[in-house]
Design a protein around this motif. Structure first.
Motif, PDB file in Angstrom:
ATOM      1  N   LEU B 692      92.758  78.079  11.713  1.00 29.39           N
ATOM      2  CA  LEU B 692      91.577  77.400  11.171  1.00 29.39           C
ATOM      3  C   LEU B 692      91.930  76.599   9.932  1.00 29.39           C
ATOM      4  N   ILE B 787      77.525  92.542  15.187  1.00 29.77           N
ATOM      5  CA  ILE B 787      77.607  91.319  15.991  1.00 29.77           C
ATOM      6  C   ILE B 787      76.379  90.457  15.750  1.00 29.77           C
ATOM      7  N   ALA B 788      75.260  91.091  15.387  1.00 32.46           N
ATOM      8  CA  ALA B 788      74.093  90.276  15.031  1.00 32.46           C
ATOM      9  C   ALA B 788      74.411  89.448  13.793  1.00 32.46           C
ATOM     10  N   VAL B 790      77.390  88.417  12.885  1.00 35.09           N
ATOM     11  CA  VAL B 790      78.307  87.353  13.290  1.00 35.09           C
ATOM     12  C   VAL B 790      77.524  86.198  13.899  1.00 35.09           C
ATOM     13  N   ALA B 791      76.578  86.552  14.782  1.00 36.03           N
ATOM     14  CA  ALA B 791      75.774  85.503  15.414  1.00 36.03           C
ATOM     15  C   ALA B 791      74.961  84.756  14.370  1.00 36.03           C
ATOM     16  N   ALA B 793      75.750  84.295  11.255  1.00 36.42           N
ATOM     17  CA  ALA B 793      76.639  83.418  10.497  1.00 36.42           C
ATOM     18  C   ALA B 793      76.825  82.104  11.241  1.00 36.42           C
ATOM     19  N   ALA B 794      77.049  82.222  12.567  1.00 30.32           N
ATOM     20  CA  ALA B 794      77.215  81.004  13.355  1.00 30.32           C
ATOM     21  C   ALA B 794      75.957  80.154  13.296  1.00 30.32           C
ATOM     22  N   LEU B 795      74.808  80.811  13.419  1.00 27.09           N
ATOM     23  CA  LEU B 795      73.544  80.071  13.370  1.00 27.09           C
ATOM     24  C   LEU B 795      73.376  79.382  12.032  1.00 27.09           C
ATOM     25  N   VAL B 797      75.705  78.385   9.925  1.00 24.82           N
ATOM     26  CA  VAL B 797      76.594  77.225   9.833  1.00 24.82           C
ATOM     27  C   VAL B 797      75.976  76.058  10.589  1.00 24.82           C
ATOM     28  N   LEU B 798      75.503  76.374  11.780  1.00 28.00           N
ATOM     29  CA  LEU B 798      74.886  75.344  12.615  1.00 28.00           C
ATOM     30  C   LEU B 798      73.718  74.692  11.875  1.00 28.00           C
ATOM     31  N   VAL B 801      74.861  72.668   8.550  1.00 24.93           N
ATOM     32  CA  VAL B 801      75.477  71.392   8.885  1.00 24.93           C
ATOM     33  C   VAL B 801      74.451  70.470   9.518  1.00 24.93           C
ATOM     34  N   ARG B 804      72.247  68.998   6.902  1.00 22.67           N
ATOM     35  CA  ARG B 804      72.883  67.950   6.134  1.00 22.67           C
ATOM     36  C   ARG B 804      72.878  66.648   6.923  1.00 22.67           C
ATOM     37  N   SER B 846      81.189  82.639   6.124  1.00 17.02           N
ATOM     38  CA  SER B 846      82.125  83.142   7.100  1.00 17.02           C
ATOM     39  C   SER B 846      83.359  82.256   7.268  1.00 17.02           C
ATOM     40  N   ASP B 847      83.235  80.978   6.970  1.00  9.93           N
ATOM     41  CA  ASP B 847      84.420  80.174   7.250  1.00  9.93           C
ATOM     42  C   ASP B 847      85.239  79.883   5.994  1.00  9.93           C
TER      43      ASP B 847
END
Lengths: 156, 857
Positions: B692, B787-788, B790-791, B793-795, B797-798, B801, B804, B846-847
């Motif tokens: 990454l 895992i919720a 983790v999901a 975190a992805a949401l 980020v989505l 971004v 923005r 997370s990233d």
């Protein structure tokens, strides 16, 4: 990666060979996880690594064009991202659903069970653990979430 | 009769259940959804009516494993408030059909109003302090939406914010008071409880013990004051009355509902409900009276004077509402030997009377505004010719408000005079101020009531429109019905008393007290009493002063214009000051420099954690000094070298690569410790992070690892060392605990396949990899949570971004758009950092590889 740093043929060829192997290893880790080192989380991260390798070596566009053929979705969710978001949503539903399924048998939420089945060709007796469904959910959540992050950040 | 739990819950739940149906129904029947809402209110009213005469508590298990249950309590007072909320609700919904015909936002309006009504019923029937608090704040939140109905208008926004800030803040004081009460009850024989009334262990049933525990801890007055702050902010008592006149920005039916029968009645309800707890039967005057009766009477007088200064009919009614609530609070507040019963009668009877005449007057004000297109007092007059029926309705209600015999408000005001008179006779001295203030304030009440009535009489101002139509039936019937009730109560007060008031005032008496039955009737007026004299004096003084109304009005307006006397001035100063401070704070804390985010965070975490360990005295030095095996020393040595190399790395690439040396060494440590799963995970994660980093590396600025000044370098090194030490101490603390029976033995015993087993079992893990069995079986709930996350975190980020990208597009399309009318956008632009709002600059947790965050300038 920028245009002026085109990866070498060697790297591309190696990637081509290695990625399927990584994916295979990941699936093995997922399935064997109950009895040997491994499990949904590790398998998920490993699969993501395979994808990330593809991204780095072949670039976002190739992956989008050749690997993930889903072209639907709007805006940020277009293309592969949509598949990824579906993967983690589905994974979460699967993990949760496997817990709810236990409740249908009148045992507490997320109780896992094991079934031994006899007389399977080649294997003889085989063990099926309901935990595998849960682990599969974990796997999809990890793969879907990490790839979503990579794809979105990469697009930026 | 015991209340029926099912019926009670149904009555409370019905409005909430109906809310989701409003949007769908609106599509089908349009504005006639008003009648659906009215039917829901009528349903609640009907269900409550079946409980008429019931008395007692019902407990419903809520979280049985924690011993938490939802307790509902039914008595006269709860039923009075419940009937008012649902009954006036029916009328207000019907009236809204006519009033809201040309307005916008019907779905929001009816849905919120229904939810508000449900919350109000919850306040009335909740016997559990926590449930009471939740419903209480729900009324604040829903009324915020209702007051801010015209959400694009500045005045509405201001009014909604103001009411929300004041009532919610008051609610928090009240919550603190509740907690004090609950903790004090822990010192009594009955044990800690949040149940206020209705059960054997409730606070009121053990009032004597609770009061003693409070006094022993010196918390009696603080608890009383905290609960009182909640009540007086909600009931708009001075100096918190300022939100009520602004709240008149709401559509008039909302004002009628919130400010006659419901929202503001929550405060006085609370006072009536807590009266048995705080005001026992004592020979002396309790603190309760000194605090609440004084405040109520003063507030009643101040707001009555302010009502005389009003220029708008709804403003007049708003101040008058605050004034009459002051009367109710004064009634409940008056306790002690002479007044314990009379005071409760005053409070309960005036709750009823005020709701009836004030709802009528608000609905009339709505008709006037709707038909004459103005609410200015000076532009209105002589309307009786155009609106004869409305004039009659107003006459009944306004004379009731004025306290003129024999209209309904007279009877409860007469009770107040009687109470103050007896308190003064009993205690003498300064207590004679009570009746004096009561009469003085009531003169102003008389004045503004007559002023309101004079809208219909006298000269017609020239500017008034000629085409004043009679209102539609949906708008006329509700006030007419209310006026009929007011008239009946005025002529035969015993009707209202027998129906609800008698049982309602009994709820506010001390536990042991025997209530006598209250009897009032017109023949009583023919025997002269000192308090009847007070009433006549009020009316007489009012009649003498009315010709000078104009001068009084001007005088009040002049006094109001002085900044320092107005609570509004303080409120505006506070909120605007807070805006400035938060803007500066936002720029200071959120300026985009990564250092300002990270340094306080790390320092705070380290200091708090170390302080926690030190306070618990749990840092043990066991095991420090033991020599690890050679392979471990080698691996850790390589890791230390890697760490040193990270600090000296000249570029991003070198930094990332040396950092990963560290990670791989940790993986080897896991292998040495026989933890293949951990090692595998660590390896894979390390690889992924490396990849990454490589992916985003050429987006990062070339700047790397530059230390500006020596002092900063030393500070950074110190912080880094502190964090390192914290982690070290955490490891020590975490590994030093050695419980009697380690849980891993259970895991080991249960994880595998049992020696003898059938084809199916669920009590053993059935896997030989214990780590995995823990993850997916024993601790599957934890994993599900992880895992919720983790999901999520992805949401996020989505979303970040995505936001923005969206903001940039919007900014490009409308170059000078939001920054002027959207205060939230100002801090970001103030800093000279360009359009994207600050949130888009947050690196996602997370990233950790956001393209712009890592720059320290």
């Amino acid at each position: 990666m920028s245009e002026d740093r085109e990866p070498t043929v060697i790297v591309k060829t190696v990637t081509r060979t290695v990625v399927p192997l990584i994916a295979l290893t990941a699936i093995a880790l997922l399935i064997k996880g109950h009895n040997l080192p491994g499990g949904g989380f590790i398998a998920g991260v490993l699969t993501t690594t395979a994808f990330a390798l593809l991204y780095v070596i072949y670039g976002l566009d190739t992956v989008r064009r050749d690997l993930v053929t889903n072209a639907g979705g709007v805006g940020l969710l277009s293309g592969p991202t949509q598949s990824y978001t579906r993967a983690f949503a589905g994974g979460l539903a699967l993990a949760f659903g496997s817990g709810v399924a236990a409740m249908l048998f009148d045992v507490p939420f997320l109780t896992q069970a094991v079934v031994f089945v006899d007389g399977i060709p080649l294997y003889g007796e085989l063990e099926f653990a309901s935990a595998l469904a849960f682990d599969l959910g974990v796997y999809f959540v990890v793969v879907g979430s990490l790839l979503t992050i990579i794809a979105v950040v990469g697009k930026e | 009769m015991q209340p029926d739990a099912a019926v009670l819950v149904a009555a409370l739940a019905l409005p909430f259940v109906a809310v989701p149906f409003v949007p769908a129904l609106f599509r089908v029947v349009g504005q006639r959804v008003a009648f659906f809402a009215a039917a829901v209110a009528a349903g609640s009213f009907g269900l409550l009516a079946t409980q008429y005469g019931a008395h007692g508590a019902v407990q419903l298990p809520w979280i049985p494993s924690l011993g938490v249950s939802l307790t509902l309590y039914v008595d006269g007072l709860a039923l009075l408030i419940g009937f008012l909320a649902s009954g006036v609700g029916v009328l207000v919904f019907t009236y809204s059909y006519g009033y809201m015909a040309h307005e916008h936002g019907h779905v929001k309006y009816y849905a919120t109003l229904l939810a508000f009504m449900g919350s109000m019923l919850g306040v009335a029937f909740a016997a559990d302090l926590l449930a009471l608090f939740v419903f209480w704040e729900l009324t604040s939140v829903t009324s915020f939406l209702l007051i801010g109905h015209h959400q694009r208008e500045d005045a509405s926004q201001y009014a909604a914010r103001k009411s929300m800030l004041i009532t919610v803040a008051g609610g928090l004081f009240m919550l603190a008071g509740f907690l004090v009460l609950a903790f004090a009850s822990g010192d009594t024989a009955a044990g800690r409880t949040f149940v206020l009334i209705g059960t054997e262990n409730s606070l009121i049933a053990n009032g004597e013990a609770v009061r003693e525990a409070l006094r022993a801890a010196g918390l009696f007055v603080p608890a009383l004051a905290l609960v009182a702050v909640g009540a007086i902010t909600k009931s708009a008592q001075a100096p918190f009355h300022v939100w009520l006149p602004n709240a008149m920005e709401a559509p008039t039916p909302v004002s009628a509902f919130l400010h006659s029968a419901t929202m503001v009645k929550a405060g006085v309800y609370l006072v009536g409900r807590f009266r048995p707890l705080f005001a026992p039967e004592l020979p002396s005057v309790p603190e309760w009276t000194l605090l609440l009766a004084t405040l109520g009477l003063v507030s009643m007088t101040i707001t009555a004077i302010l009502a005389v200064g009003a220029t708008d009919i709804k403003e007049l009614l708003a101040y008058s509402t605050a004034s009459h609530l002051g009367l109710i609070i004064a009634g409940y507040g008056l306790a002690g030997p002479a007044a314990v019963e009379l005071g409760a009668e005053t409070g309960a009877f005036h709750i009823f009377n005020h709701a009836v005449f004030k709802a009528t007057l608000f609905l009339v004000a709505g008709i006037i505004a709707h038909e004459a297109h103005t609410r200015k007092l000076e532009e209105l007059g002589g309307l009786a010719g155009d609106l004869p029926i409305v004039a009659g309705i107003t006459g009944i209600a306004a004379l009731g408000m004025a306290g003129v015999p024999p209209f309904n408000g007279f009877w409860s005001k007469e009770l107040l005079f009687e109470t103050t008179y007896f308190v003064a006779v009993e205690h003498g001295g300064l207590y004679w101020l009570y009746p004096a203030i009561a009469v003085f304030g009531s003169v102003f009440t008389f004045l503004y009531s007559i002023r309101f009535l004079m809208l219909f009489f006298g000269d017609r101002p020239s500017g008034l429109a000629d085409d004043i139509h009679r209102p539609p039936l949906a708008m006329l019937a509700p006030p007419a019905l209310l006026a009929a009730i007011a008239l009946a109560t005025g002529i035969v007060p015993q009707l209202g008393i027998d129906a609800v008031v008698q049982s309602a005032f009994e709820a506010s008496l001390p536990v042991a007290a025997e209530a006598h039955s209250l009897t009032l009737s017109i023949p009583k007026l023919f025997s002269f009493t000192p308090y009847l004299g007070m009433s006549l004096l009020t009316v007489g003084l009012g009649a003498v002063a009315y010709p000078f109304y104009g001068r009084l009005h001007a005088g009040v307006r002049w006094a109001r214009a002085v900044d320092y006397t107005s609570p509004n001035w303080y409120y505006d100063g506070l909120t605007e000051g807070a805006n400035g401070v938060s803007r500066r704070l936002a720029v200071g804390l959120h300026g985009g420099a990564f250092r300002t985010y990270v340094a306080p965070l790390l320092l705070g975490t380290a200091v708090l954690a170390l302080a926690g360990y030190a306070a618990a005295g749990s840092i043990s030095v066991d095991g420090v000094g033991a020599v690890p095996p050679v392979p471990l020393i080698v691996v850790l040595g390589v890791a230390v070298v890697g760490a040193g190399a990270v600090a000296r790395a000249p570029s991003h690439i070198a930094g990332v690569l040396t950092l990963s040396v560290l990670g791989f060494m940790v993986a080897i440590v896991f292998i040495l410790a026989n933890a293949p799963d951990l090692a595998l995970t660590q390896l894979v994660i390390e690889t992924l992070v490396l990849v990454l980093f490589l992916l985003v590396l050429d987006r990062l600025p070339a700047y790397y690892g530059e230390i500006r000044s020596r002092a900063r370098g030393i500070a950074d090194a110190a912080l880094a060392s502190l964090v390192g030490f914290t982690v070290f101490a955490t490891v020590l603390v975490a590994t030093s605990a050695s419980p009697e029976e380690p849980i891993f033995q259970y895991f080991l015993a249960r994880a595998g396949v049992p020696a003898e087993h059938g084809p199916f079992f669920s009590d053993f893990g059935g896997g030989s990899n214990v780590v995995n069995v823990i993850l997916v079986d024993f601790r599957a709930f934890d994993t599900l949570g992880e895992i919720a996350v983790v999901a999520m975190a992805a949401l996020s980020v989505l979303t970040l971004v995505g936001m923005r990208a969206q903001t940039e597009t919007e900014m490009a399309e409308r170059p000078e758009s939001d920054s002027a009318d959207d205060p939230a956008a100002t801090p970001a632009t103030d800093g000279g950092r360009g359009p994207p709002p600050a949130s888009a600059d947050d690196p996602a947790p997370s990233d950790g590889t956001d393209g712009s965050g890592g720059v320290d300038r």
